[in-house]
Design a protein around this motif. Structure first.
Motif, PDB file in Angstrom:
ATOM      1  N   PRO A  55       0.624  -1.277   0.050  1.00  0.00           N
ATOM      2  CA  PRO A  55       0.100   0.055  -0.071  1.00  0.00           C
ATOM      3  C   PRO A  55       0.941   1.202  -0.108  1.00  0.00           C
ATOM      4  O   PRO A  55       1.848   1.170   0.639  1.00  0.00           O
ATOM      5  N   LEU A  56       0.244   2.164  -0.576  1.00  0.00           N
ATOM      6  CA  LEU A  56       1.231   3.457  -0.642  1.00  0.00           C
ATOM      7  C   LEU A  56       1.280   4.297   0.644  1.00  0.00           C
ATOM      8  O   LEU A  56       2.064   4.858   0.989  1.00  0.00           O
ATOM      9  N   LEU A  57       0.043   4.243   1.250  1.00  0.00           N
ATOM     10  CA  LEU A  57       0.064   4.920   2.485  1.00  0.00           C
ATOM     11  C   LEU A  57       0.782   4.239   3.829  1.00  0.00           C
ATOM     12  O   LEU A  57       0.415   2.935   4.035  1.00  0.00           O
ATOM     13  N   ASN A  58       1.474   5.109   4.483  1.00  0.00           N
ATOM     14  CA  ASN A  58       2.197   4.396   5.652  1.00  0.00           C
ATOM     15  C   ASN A  58       1.398   3.845   6.478  1.00  0.00           C
ATOM     16  O   ASN A  58      -0.059   4.187   6.732  1.00  0.00           O
ATOM     17  N   ARG A  59       1.851   2.571   7.031  1.00  0.00           N
ATOM     18  CA  ARG A  59       0.808   1.773   7.947  1.00  0.00           C
ATOM     19  C   ARG A  59       0.204   2.498   9.149  1.00  0.00           C
ATOM     20  O   ARG A  59      -0.732   1.992   9.758  1.00  0.00           O
ATOM     21  N   LEU A 106      -0.729   5.252   9.355  1.00  0.00           N
ATOM     22  CA  LEU A 106      -1.758   6.167   9.070  1.00  0.00           C
ATOM     23  C   LEU A 106      -3.000   5.435   8.358  1.00  0.00           C
ATOM     24  O   LEU A 106      -4.071   6.234   7.901  1.00  0.00           O
ATOM     25  N   ALA A 107      -2.891   4.325   8.099  1.00  0.00           N
ATOM     26  CA  ALA A 107      -3.989   3.337   7.517  1.00  0.00           C
ATOM     27  C   ALA A 107      -5.197   3.320   8.034  1.00  0.00           C
ATOM     28  O   ALA A 107      -6.268   3.311   7.447  1.00  0.00           O
ATOM     29  N   GLU A 108      -5.430   3.645   9.265  1.00  0.00           N
ATOM     30  CA  GLU A 108      -6.678   3.869   9.984  1.00  0.00           C
ATOM     31  C   GLU A 108      -7.387   4.964   9.905  1.00  0.00           C
ATOM     32  O   GLU A 108      -8.279   5.299  10.142  1.00  0.00           O
ATOM     33  N   PHE A 109      -6.427   6.125   9.349  1.00  0.00           N
ATOM     34  CA  PHE A 109      -7.094   7.408   9.386  1.00  0.00           C
ATOM     35  C   PHE A 109      -7.517   7.633   7.882  1.00  0.00           C
ATOM     36  O   PHE A 109      -6.564   7.835   6.980  1.00  0.00           O
ATOM     37  N   GLY A 110      -8.618   7.810   7.534  1.00  0.00           N
ATOM     38  CA  GLY A 110      -9.120   8.153   6.423  1.00  0.00           C
ATOM     39  C   GLY A 110      -9.435   9.760   6.227  1.00  0.00           C
ATOM     40  O   GLY A 110      -8.832  10.558   6.942  1.00  0.00           O
ATOM     41  N   THR A 111     -10.556  10.145   5.362  1.00  0.00           N
ATOM     42  CA  THR A 111     -10.934  11.455   5.320  1.00  0.00           C
ATOM     43  C   THR A 111     -11.530  11.619   6.611  1.00  0.00           C
ATOM     44  O   THR A 111     -12.308  11.006   7.104  1.00  0.00           O
ATOM     45  N   THR A 112     -11.237  13.079   7.158  1.00  0.00           N
ATOM     46  CA  THR A 112     -11.584  13.254   8.423  1.00  0.00           C
ATOM     47  C   THR A 112     -13.279  13.559   8.427  1.00  0.00           C
ATOM     48  O   THR A 112     -13.802  13.935   7.263  1.00  0.00           O
ATOM     49  N   ILE A 113     -14.059  13.177   9.647  1.00  0.00           N
ATOM     50  CA  ILE A 113     -15.378  13.306   9.673  1.00  0.00           C
ATOM     51  C   ILE A 113     -15.756  14.993   9.303  1.00  0.00           C
ATOM     52  O   ILE A 113     -16.881  15.198   8.887  1.00  0.00           O
ATOM     53  N   PHE A 114     -14.856  15.866   9.816  1.00  0.00           N
ATOM     54  CA  PHE A 114     -15.415  17.223   9.384  1.00  0.00           C
ATOM     55  C   PHE A 114     -15.259  17.640   8.116  1.00  0.00           C
ATOM     56  O   PHE A 114     -16.577  18.216   7.678  1.00  0.00           O
ATOM     57  N   MET A 124       2.026   8.906  13.962  1.00  0.00           N
ATOM     58  CA  MET A 124       3.203   9.242  13.219  1.00  0.00           C
ATOM     59  C   MET A 124       4.385   9.265  13.936  1.00  0.00           C
ATOM     60  O   MET A 124       5.534   8.981  13.333  1.00  0.00           O
ATOM     61  N   ALA A 125       4.241   9.408  15.393  1.00  0.00           N
ATOM     62  CA  ALA A 125       5.470   9.355  16.176  1.00  0.00           C
ATOM     63  C   ALA A 125       5.675   8.025  16.607  1.00  0.00           C
ATOM     64  O   ALA A 125       6.625   7.809  17.273  1.00  0.00           O
ATOM     65  N   GLY A 126       5.080   6.949  16.294  1.00  0.00           N
ATOM     66  CA  GLY A 126       5.262   5.946  16.610  1.00  0.00           C
ATOM     67  C   GLY A 126       4.983   5.236  17.824  1.00  0.00           C
ATOM     68  O   GLY A 126       5.356   4.243  18.542  1.00  0.00           O
ATOM     69  N   GLY A 127       4.124   6.112  18.466  1.00  0.00           N
ATOM     70  CA  GLY A 127       3.688   5.756  19.961  1.00  0.00           C
ATOM     71  C   GLY A 127       2.278   4.886  19.821  1.00  0.00           C
ATOM     72  O   GLY A 127       1.799   4.549  18.682  1.00  0.00           O
ATOM     73  N   SER A 128       1.866   4.418  21.100  1.00  0.00           N
ATOM     74  CA  SER A 128       0.899   3.686  21.368  1.00  0.00           C
ATOM     75  C   SER A 128      -0.256   4.643  22.088  1.00  0.00           C
ATOM     76  O   SER A 128       0.210   5.081  23.219  1.00  0.00           O
TER      77      SER A 128
END
Length: 392
Positions: A7-11, A13-21, A136-140
């Motif tokens: 996949p092109l998107l970094n894994r 960020l895979a759970e984050f799509g277009t924001t609800i806003f 993005m920072a690699g945290g949990s």
């Protein structure tokens, strides 16, 4: 499948799509609905502040790259603001950093202070950028859920303590809290401070709604014993002065913490909002009457919309801060906030946000829906009129 077989998107960020806003604002335009979803005012802030920006543009101040940490005038004004309102003393040259809004300040803080695998405790529901920045920072992220208690949402301090492990690096705290409107009390903040010092934790505090409080008191965590040297305090001009598009935020903290955040920030935007920085420096020095007036104005708008929502059949949690009202849709016979918000524009021409998007435990947020009241009174009155159709 993308080229190279992955996949092109970094894994992260895979759970984050277009924001609800973005989704709900587009729906508002498509249906011609009143947008009470995204939190931005529908009128500008003080004319003298806007004119200060025009003056800076015309005088050539900030039209080229401003200093990386922010212009000296704004850093001094931020330090003066912290002293004026909270008695906190910061060196404007070493302990204040200007950012592209609070969102960049949050991103830079987390990128600077986290290592992969570090755990971050965040109060759930939380502003959606928190989750993305932690990733993005690699945290949990480790959510601690605010739950309804009477007419407000409350923090369970025992649950907070239990969430801390040997991998916990920091607590990401938001007060006044978006979306619930909760303002943490001195007693609650003292308990957070005690926990942070006891377990040697850093704390990043998002205080952008610091002046938008109603019948409550905002107290910075950094003012508690032992917390100045371990707290990154974040705020911005957008909410207080109703210029959300200017994207002027700031960080205050110890010289060591600010230097760390600056190291990350310089590789994000580097600098931003040059002429607006001069205007915000003037805004922070407005008289007390401005801050009292905006608070009173928003309180009246809160009560106007809260009354309309109650008349429409919602359970209303009247906020002590921010410019959002959280409601419970179950008295309307609804349980799914997503479905409710996607249908609401067609049903009565109003757009809201499902709180579940701010939860890891989406079942906890499923019946809650957020409305923004930072709009003109005529707009709120019309929205209340439209929403009454739900009660029928």
């Amino acid at each position: 499948m993308a080229p190279m077989g992955r996949p092109l998107l970094n894994r992260r960020l895979a759970e984050f799509g277009t924001t609800i806003f973005a989704e709900m604002s587009a729906l508002a335009v498509e249906t011609g609905s009143i947008n009470l979803g995204q939190g931005f005012p529908d009128s500008d802030g003080p004319e003298e502040v806007r004119e200060a920006a025009v003056r800076a543009l015309r005088d050539g101040r900030g039209n080229q790259y401003p200093p990386g940490p922010g212009i000296p005038e704004l850093r001094t004004a931020v330090a003066e603001h912290q002293r004026r309102w909270y008695g906190l003393s910061y060196d404007p040259d070493r302990e204040v950093l200007v950012t592209a809004g609070a969102t960049e300040a949050i991103a830079a803080s987390l990128l600077a202070l986290l290592e992969p695998g570090d755990e971050v405790i965040a109060l759930e529901p939380y502003y959606d950028s928190y989750a993305a920045c932690i990733a993005m920072a690699g945290g949990s992220r480790v959510p601690v859920t605010l739950r309804p208690d009477g007419d407000a949402f409350r923090l369970d301090l025992d649950e907070l303590r239990a969430a801390v492990t040997d991998r916990t690096r920091l607590i990401l705290l938001n007060t006044p809290h978006n979306p619930t409107g909760t303002v943490l009390t001195r007693e609650e903040l003292a308990a957070v401070a005690e926990l942070a010092t006891e377990r040697d934790l850093l704390v990043v505090t998002d205080e952008v709604y610091e002046h938008l409080v109603f019948g409550a008191e905002h107290t910075p965590l950094a003012s508690f014993p032992g917390m100045r040297e371990r707290t990154v305090t974040i705020s911005s001009a957008g909410k207080t002065f109703s210029f959300t598009g200017w994207k002027v935020g700031w960080v205050t903290g110890s010289a060591e913490l600010v230097a760390a955040v600056r190291s990350a920030k310089q590789f994000l935007t580097y600098v931003s909002s040059g002429p607006f920085q001069y205007a915000v420096a003037e805004a922070l020095r407005l008289s007390d009457s401005y801050f009292h007036t905006i608070r009173a104005d928003l309180l009246a708008k809160r009560d106007l919309l809260a009354g309309g929502l109650a008349d429409a059949g919602f359970t209303v949690f009247r906020p002590s801060g921010t410019y959002f009202i959280t409601t419970d849709i179950r008295p309307l016979g609804e349980t799914d906030g997503f479905a409710f918000c996607r249908a609401l524009p067609e049903r009565c021409g109003v757009v809201a946000i499902p709180n579940a998007v701010f939860y890891d435990h989406q079942d906890q947020g499923a019946p809650f829906v957020r409305f923004a009241f930072c709009k003109r009174e005529s707009v709120l009155e019309e929205a209340a009129t439209r929403l009454k159709s739900l009660a029928g």
